[in-house]
Design a protein around this motif. Structure first.
Motif, PDB file in Angstrom:
ATOM      1  N   GLY A   1       0.832  -1.193   0.000  1.00 13.62           N
ATOM      2  CA  GLY A   1       0.000   0.000   0.000  1.00 13.62           C
ATOM      3  C   GLY A   1       0.865   1.240   0.000  1.00 13.62           C
ATOM      4  O   GLY A   1       2.026   1.213   0.434  1.00 13.62           O
ATOM      5  N   ALA A   2       0.331   2.339  -0.505  1.00 15.87           N
ATOM      6  CA  ALA A   2       1.014   3.632  -0.503  1.00 15.87           C
ATOM      7  C   ALA A   2       0.252   4.567   0.417  1.00 15.87           C
ATOM      8  O   ALA A   2      -0.954   4.772   0.236  1.00 15.87           O
ATOM      9  CB  ALA A   2       1.091   4.199  -1.912  1.00 15.87           C
ATOM     10  N   TRP A   3       0.969   5.106   1.405  1.00 16.76           N
ATOM     11  CA  TRP A   3       0.341   5.959   2.421  1.00 16.76           C
ATOM     12  C   TRP A   3       0.948   7.354   2.384  1.00 16.76           C
ATOM     13  O   TRP A   3       2.167   7.511   2.440  1.00 16.76           O
ATOM     14  CB  TRP A   3       0.525   5.349   3.814  1.00 16.76           C
ATOM     15  N   GLY A   4       0.084   8.355   2.290  1.00 14.81           N
ATOM     16  CA  GLY A   4       0.533   9.739   2.304  1.00 14.81           C
ATOM     17  C   GLY A   4       0.791  10.205   3.726  1.00 14.81           C
ATOM     18  O   GLY A   4      -0.134  10.535   4.460  1.00 14.81           O
ATOM     19  N   ARG A   5       2.056  10.259   4.098  1.00 15.95           N
ATOM     20  CA  ARG A   5       2.415  10.609   5.463  1.00 15.95           C
ATOM     21  C   ARG A   5       2.101  12.073   5.774  1.00 15.95           C
ATOM     22  O   ARG A   5       1.800  12.437   6.905  1.00 15.95           O
ATOM     23  CB  ARG A   5       3.901  10.316   5.685  1.00 15.95           C
ATOM     24  N   SER A   6       2.154  12.914   4.769  1.00 17.40           N
ATOM     25  CA  SER A   6       1.766  14.317   4.912  1.00 17.40           C
ATOM     26  C   SER A   6       1.303  14.820   3.551  1.00 17.40           C
ATOM     27  O   SER A   6       1.546  14.196   2.523  1.00 17.40           O
ATOM     28  CB  SER A   6       2.932  15.169   5.434  1.00 17.40           C
ATOM     29  N   GLY A   7       0.625  15.962   3.555  1.00 15.52           N
ATOM     30  CA  GLY A   7       0.207  16.571   2.297  1.00 15.52           C
ATOM     31  C   GLY A   7      -1.018  15.971   1.655  1.00 15.52           C
ATOM     32  O   GLY A   7      -1.319  16.278   0.493  1.00 15.52           O
ATOM     33  N   GLU A   8      -1.746  15.140   2.395  1.00 21.73           N
ATOM     34  CA  GLU A   8      -2.982  14.553   1.886  1.00 21.73           C
ATOM     35  C   GLU A   8      -4.010  14.513   3.011  1.00 21.73           C
ATOM     36  O   GLU A   8      -3.656  14.479   4.191  1.00 21.73           O
ATOM     37  CB  GLU A   8      -2.751  13.130   1.376  1.00 21.73           C
ATOM     38  N   GLY A   9      -5.274  14.488   2.637  1.00 23.86           N
ATOM     39  CA  GLY A   9      -6.329  14.385   3.641  1.00 23.86           C
ATOM     40  C   GLY A   9      -7.641  14.914   3.110  1.00 23.86           C
ATOM     41  O   GLY A   9      -7.904  14.876   1.911  1.00 23.86           O
ATOM     42  N   TRP A  10      -8.467  15.441   4.001  1.00 25.24           N
ATOM     43  CA  TRP A  10      -9.783  15.920   3.593  1.00 25.24           C
ATOM     44  C   TRP A  10     -10.111  17.208   4.331  1.00 25.24           C
ATOM     45  O   TRP A  10      -9.465  17.579   5.324  1.00 25.24           O
ATOM     46  CB  TRP A  10     -10.855  14.860   3.817  1.00 25.24           C
ATOM     47  N   PHE A  11     -11.142  17.904   3.835  1.00 25.49           N
ATOM     48  CA  PHE A  11     -11.436  19.248   4.327  1.00 25.49           C
ATOM     49  C   PHE A  11     -12.895  19.581   4.068  1.00 25.49           C
ATOM     50  O   PHE A  11     -13.649  18.768   3.517  1.00 25.49           O
ATOM     51  CB  PHE A  11     -10.508  20.272   3.653  1.00 25.49           C
ATOM     52  N   ASP A  12     -13.299  20.785   4.436  1.00 23.09           N
ATOM     53  CA  ASP A  12     -14.680  21.247   4.273  1.00 23.09           C
ATOM     54  C   ASP A  12     -14.791  21.981   2.936  1.00 23.09           C
ATOM     55  O   ASP A  12     -14.301  23.103   2.793  1.00 23.09           O
ATOM     56  CB  ASP A  12     -15.040  22.167   5.448  1.00 23.09           C
ATOM     57  N   ALA A  13     -15.431  21.340   1.968  1.00 22.84           N
ATOM     58  CA  ALA A  13     -15.534  21.916   0.622  1.00 22.84           C
ATOM     59  C   ALA A  13     -16.331  23.216   0.621  1.00 22.84           C
ATOM     60  O   ALA A  13     -15.963  24.188  -0.048  1.00 22.84           O
ATOM     61  CB  ALA A  13     -16.188  20.913  -0.320  1.00 22.84           C
ATOM     62  N   HIS A  14     -17.429  23.234   1.358  1.00 29.20           N
ATOM     63  CA  HIS A  14     -18.262  24.431   1.394  1.00 29.20           C
ATOM     64  C   HIS A  14     -17.496  25.598   1.995  1.00 29.20           C
ATOM     65  O   HIS A  14     -17.585  26.738   1.513  1.00 29.20           O
ATOM     66  CB  HIS A  14     -19.541  24.153   2.196  1.00 29.20           C
ATOM     67  N   ALA A  15     -16.708  25.332   3.032  1.00 31.37           N
ATOM     68  CA  ALA A  15     -15.932  26.395   3.669  1.00 31.37           C
ATOM     69  C   ALA A  15     -14.913  26.976   2.696  1.00 31.37           C
ATOM     70  O   ALA A  15     -14.720  28.200   2.630  1.00 31.37           O
ATOM     71  CB  ALA A  15     -15.244  25.865   4.927  1.00 31.37           C
ATOM     72  N   LEU A  16     -14.246  26.115   1.925  1.00 37.66           N
ATOM     73  CA  LEU A  16     -13.277  26.609   0.953  1.00 37.66           C
ATOM     74  C   LEU A  16     -13.959  27.449  -0.118  1.00 37.66           C
ATOM     75  O   LEU A  16     -13.484  28.536  -0.469  1.00 37.66           O
ATOM     76  CB  LEU A  16     -12.543  25.438   0.306  1.00 37.66           C
ATOM     77  N   LEU A  17     -15.082  26.959  -0.630  1.00 34.10           N
ATOM     78  CA  LEU A  17     -15.815  27.715  -1.648  1.00 34.10           C
ATOM     79  C   LEU A  17     -16.235  29.078  -1.117  1.00 34.10           C
ATOM     80  O   LEU A  17     -16.101  30.096  -1.807  1.00 34.10           O
ATOM     81  CB  LEU A  17     -17.037  26.911  -2.105  1.00 34.10           C
TER      82      LEU A  17
END
Length: 389
Positions: free
Chosen positions: A141-157
């Motif tokens: 498996g390939a794991w993103g140790r940093s620089g990846e994840g999730w966020f609030d799309a509405h907040a960014l918009l």
């Protein structure tokens, strides 16, 4: 008839990013941002799973997402001290069977060359790292140790939309019903409210409807809406170290506060253009396909409680599942920002920056998007992204 130097069709994250960076690059002309759904009820932006990754198969896609990651790192500098998109930097974990291992390794080499912080680990190491994981049928498996994840799309918009209100952008609530063209030049757009806007330049940022919008200008664009269902479930066990996990089947799962969300593995034989009015989640997909995979991959998920679901449409490029960015080679005042095939939200700021530089300075500077140009569409030459989630 009103006249604008730039008319942007689509006011969600892609269109808003283009408008934002036009002003940031010093564009002083008039800009209209046309959006048919100002509450973004059915927008691909707000109905997405709102994640960011660097685990792509081609360098150009990695670079687009890296630009957005940089924006996340300086969010308060760009949008003010209260700016917050609830970014959970917990990574992606993309698993591979023996059959999928060569592609995983090849992708990892590309990612490492671009400076992405991705660890490639065997099944035994992953099982030790993530105690809740079953490595049955998995070799690596390939794991993103940093620089990846999730966020609030509405907040960014909303950060972009709020910033635009101080940048002299005209917000127009309407659907585009026609695009005027005089030979190799777009002259304006017609709206369903009866208005017509003369335009010096038009940007197609219409998301899942981009193919239809291009057709209004007499231009072919192999982008269509595809429905994707997202399911929410509760589980007794909470795993604070869980990344966004992608099973070899294509099914994904990640935490969302006190619950989990999951989706993926739409059958290829029935995965065609979505009915524009169909936003009903496909519950049989969860019950018959997704849940059994979750229970195998994470044994604690044998007993879970589905609670709700939603469905959204995304802009699927049927040629190569990659973005189309930049001007039409013949109709040069019609620009594309389309066909992201599920990764548009995370790449929108980069695309906005790239197109703004192209419009203002006559070429790409910060982010080179030339590989995504329309020329390959005209030649029916695929520039394929292998890691589509």
């Amino acid at each position: 008839m009103a006249r604008y130097d730039v008319v942007i069709i689509g006011g969600a994250i892609v269109g808003s990013s283009v408008a934002f960076y036009l002003r940031e690059e010093g564009f002083a002309g008039s800009i209209a941002l046309v959006e048919r759904d100002p509450q973004f009820t059915h927008s691909a932006t707000t109905l997405s799973c709102a994640s960011i990754r660097q685990q792509f198969s081609i360098p150009e896609n990695i670079r687009l997402s890296q630009f957005t990651l940089g924006l996340f790192r300086r969010l308060k500098q760009e949008f003010g001290v209260d700016a917050d998109i609830a970014f959970h930097e917990k990574g992606y974990l993309i698993l591979a069977s023996e059959e999928g291992l060569p592609v995983l390794k090849a992708n990892h080499e590309v990612q490492a060359a671009e400076g992405a912080d991705i660890l490639l680990e065997d099944a035994e190491t992953l099982s030790r790292r993530f105690s809740w994981l079953s490595a049955e049928g998995i070799v690596a498996g390939a794991w993103g140790r940093s620089g990846e994840g999730w966020f609030d799309a509405h907040a960014l918009l909303m950060l972009f939309r709020k910033a635009l209100r101080a940048k002299h952008i005209d917000f127009i609530t309407a659907s585009v019903t026609g695009i005027g063209r005089d030979g190799a030049k777009i002259t304006g757009v017609s709206l369903d409210n009866g208005e017509r806007l003369a335009a010096g330049l038009v940007v197609n940022a219409a998301g899942p409807n981009a193919g239809r919008v291009a057709a209004l200008a007499g231009l072919a664009l192999p982008v269509e809406p595809r429905k994707r269902s997202v399911f929410v479930f509760e589980a007794r066990d909470k795993f604070s170290d869980m990344p966004l996990l992608v099973d070899p089947s294509g099914i994904y799962v990640r935490p969302e506060g006190s619950v989990y969300i999951t989706g993926g593995a739409e059958p290829e034989d029935t995965d065609g253009p979505a009915d524009p009015a169909d936003f009903d989640p496909a519950w049989p997909l969860f019950e018959e396909t997704i849940w059994p995979v979750l229970a195998t991959r994470i044994p604690a998920f044998e007993a879970i409680k589905p609670t709700r679901a939603w469905a959204g449409h995304y802009d699927y490029n049927t040629l190569d599942q990659n973005a189309v960015i930049g001007p039409h080679p013949e109709v040069k005042n019609f620009l594309f920002a389309n066909g992201f095939s599920g990764h548009g939200l995370q790449q929108a700021p980069a695309v906005g920056k790239a197109l703004a530089e192209l419009i203002v300075h006559g070429g790409y500077r910060t982010v080179d998007a030339s590989a995504f140009g329309y020329e390959r569409i005209a030649a029916n030459r695929a520039f394929r992204e292998l890691n589509v989630i």
